[in-house]
Scaffold this active site. Sequence first.
Site, PDB file in Angstrom:
ATOM      1  N   CYS A 117       5.112   3.423  -3.702  1.00 44.05           N
ATOM      2  CA  CYS A 117       5.082   1.983  -3.772  1.00 44.05           C
ATOM      3  C   CYS A 117       3.919   1.324  -4.313  1.00 44.05           C
ATOM      4  CB  CYS A 117       5.611   1.294  -2.619  1.00 44.05           C
ATOM      5  SG  CYS A 117       7.557   1.767  -2.103  1.00 44.05           S
ATOM      6  N   HIS A 254       3.128  -6.218  -1.132  1.00 43.88           N
ATOM      7  CA  HIS A 254       4.354  -5.271  -1.524  1.00 43.88           C
ATOM      8  C   HIS A 254       5.789  -5.874  -0.740  1.00 43.88           C
ATOM      9  CE1 HIS A 254       7.357  -2.236  -2.115  1.00 43.88           C
ATOM     10  NE2 HIS A 254       7.129  -1.648  -0.966  1.00 43.88           N
ATOM     11  N   ASN A 284      13.066  -5.150  -2.468  1.00 42.36           N
ATOM     12  CA  ASN A 284      12.207  -4.118  -2.431  1.00 42.36           C
ATOM     13  C   ASN A 284      12.357  -3.321  -3.845  1.00 42.36           C
ATOM     14  OD1 ASN A 284      10.594  -1.757  -2.473  1.00 42.36           O
ATOM     15  ND2 ASN A 284      10.768  -1.917  -0.147  1.00 42.36           N
TER      16      ASN A 284
END
Length: 327
Positions: A117, A254, A284
């Site tokens: 990520c 994030h 996400n």
Amino acid sequence: MFPTSTTIEGTGSYLPRTPVTAAEIDARMGWPTGLSLKRFGLGVRHVADSDETTSYMATRAAERAMEMAGCGPSDIDLILGACGVMEQPIPSTAVLVQDRLGLAQSGVPAFDINATCLSFLQALDVAGMWLETGRARRVLVFSSDIASVGLDWSRPEGAAIFGDGAAAVVLGRGDGAVLAHGFETYSEGRDACVLAAGGTRVNPARGAAPGDDTFQMDGGLAFRVAATRLPPFLAGLLRRAGIAAQQIDCIVPHQASAQALKHTTRALRLRAEQMVDIFARTGNQVAASIPTALDHAVRSGLLRRGQTALLVGTSAGISLGGAVLRF
């Protein structure tokens, strides 16, 4: 080596054509209408169709970033892929994007950087090195992820929060700057986020157990490690940048989950208007999450020239990453 004169010249993002609403998730899981939205805070996410490959989405995002930067593919000196999961193991996704941009015979270096990520933040750091040393004048960095192909819907606490998408930036040298960059890894959390299949250990030749080909997440473990390590990490990052949290104009985190965004806000003692929160509309998006939120901040006016932004997040590992930018 900080600060560097790394300047974001353009941003771009791409959302797949097909939206999937929280109501559709409720119907799929047999839940009462409204339960998914209440539980996960995600109203809609987008799911890539079969023709919307990782490299296709990345190319569309890159074209938007180049349009904002006022340049074209022939102006790019380096292409960095920063995806959480590659389109295929070999060759890299960056090679596939180079081809889609019409640069197949250009010789322009193209390779991938993977930190799940946080891949975008690590690619941003590498791009800055190339720019500072004069090895490149313009660098294209893209993140593109299709989480939907690897979700385990028997464990909706993990599956229901993800969405697909891509984002890209064009970087050069100018009035902008990276004031500080940080990255730390704590492998005590290595089992918190796992996709076992696809490498040399779990594959068709050696066999795979049920569930090895889907993403498995221990949200409690991931949160405990991140929650413990994040506050001192952020304090050190801001100290190296020479700036206080309240002086940051825009926080680009994030978009891990609704809970994670709330924790980040509390950890930094931020004002709500400082935080870019698009989770309810995108979910996400793995590595594409941070640059997608960045593109939203730029295009919506939340982040303007001369302002300071904090890019921050966590990833499988467990790793923590952040960068303080002057846009």
